[in-house]
Design an enzyme around this catalytic site. Sequence first.
Site, PDB file in Angstrom:
ATOM      1  N   LYS A   1      -4.555  -0.132  16.162  1.00 21.76           N
ATOM      2  CA  LYS A   1      -5.185   0.492  15.006  1.00 21.76           C
ATOM      3  C   LYS A   1      -6.409   1.310  15.411  1.00 21.76           C
ATOM      4  O   LYS A   1      -6.658   2.392  14.866  1.00 21.76           O
ATOM      5  CB  LYS A   1      -5.557  -0.572  13.978  1.00 21.76           C
TER       6      LYS A   1
ATOM      7  N   ASP B   1      14.137   3.465  10.739  1.00 24.83           N
ATOM      8  CA  ASP B   1      13.081   3.029  11.648  1.00 24.83           C
ATOM      9  C   ASP B   1      12.146   4.189  11.945  1.00 24.83           C
ATOM     10  O   ASP B   1      12.499   5.124  12.669  1.00 24.83           O
ATOM     11  CB  ASP B   1      13.716   2.503  12.938  1.00 24.83           C
TER      12      ASP B   1
ATOM     13  N   TYR C   1      -2.538  -5.765  17.984  1.00 24.61           N
ATOM     14  CA  TYR C   1      -2.559  -5.060  16.706  1.00 24.61           C
ATOM     15  C   TYR C   1      -3.868  -4.288  16.531  1.00 24.61           C
ATOM     16  O   TYR C   1      -3.869  -3.106  16.174  1.00 24.61           O
ATOM     17  CB  TYR C   1      -2.384  -6.059  15.568  1.00 24.61           C
TER      18      TYR C   1
ATOM     19  N   ILE D   1       0.822  -1.209   0.000  1.00 27.96           N
ATOM     20  CA  ILE D   1       0.000   0.000   0.000  1.00 27.96           C
ATOM     21  C   ILE D   1       0.859   1.263   0.000  1.00 27.96           C
ATOM     22  O   ILE D   1       0.598   2.209  -0.751  1.00 27.96           O
ATOM     23  CB  ILE D   1      -0.950  -0.006   1.213  1.00 27.96           C
TER      24      ILE D   1
END
Length: 260
Positions: free
Chosen positions: A164, A67, A160, A23
């Site tokens: 988000k 990073d 995770y 993406i």
Amino acid sequence: MDVKTAGVFSGKTAIVTGAGQGIGFEICRQLVQEGAAVLLNDVDEALANDASRKLQKIGKCIACPGDSSDLTFIRQLVARAVTDTGTLDVVIANAGITLFGDFLNYSPESFYRVMQVNLGGTFFLAQEAAKQLIKQGRGGSLVFTSSVTGHQAHKNLAAYGMSKAALEMLAKHLVVELSSFGINVNTVAPGATRTERTEADAEYVSTWSAITPMGRPATTADIASAVMFLISDKARHITGQTLVIDGGWTSVSPSPYEED
């Protein structure tokens, strides 16, 4: 005779993190194609350099391996945008990591790494970029990459998913902090998407095609096109919002349709 016109982002500079492939890379490609100067970041130096070389064939793209969760690097990245191009206008905080694991046995190491990259990297990149945008006095756009896992629970993705969901709330909070400076902040939440990583799973497309109302998983172009809208002048009055791009999956998830 065809006349090539300037792209809608000509004269603007964008930073895109996590953009060596997938993406992020497609976002960079569309930005470069529309005339933007792009700083393409990826933690994988080889990926960043290779991706940047590909895009240099169509426009200005600067490889910035590093990073994106490291504050020193973040500051260097924003400073380089201004030094190399004279401006910063758009930031796409796309970098993120997924570390699967069941809740009862999830390690502190995995938890804090997910939070450092997905939350810390986005938060502090937005902070540093906002300072520069405010200094310039012309406004700008920030976009964060969330996920449908911030809307619907997935097995083995508790850490995770919460990271988000938190990004979407961060975008809302920054409406209070940044709107007066002409900076809009939005989030995209992709569903199943065909990328280099997911294509490695031979069953991925068939599985997600079966349970997605639109009949297929997203392409990277589907996600990138939504991002391009949110950073365009057409979306200047849109801020604090999350655009879910999943072919309708979150409306019916998690089970596939069953025969009557």
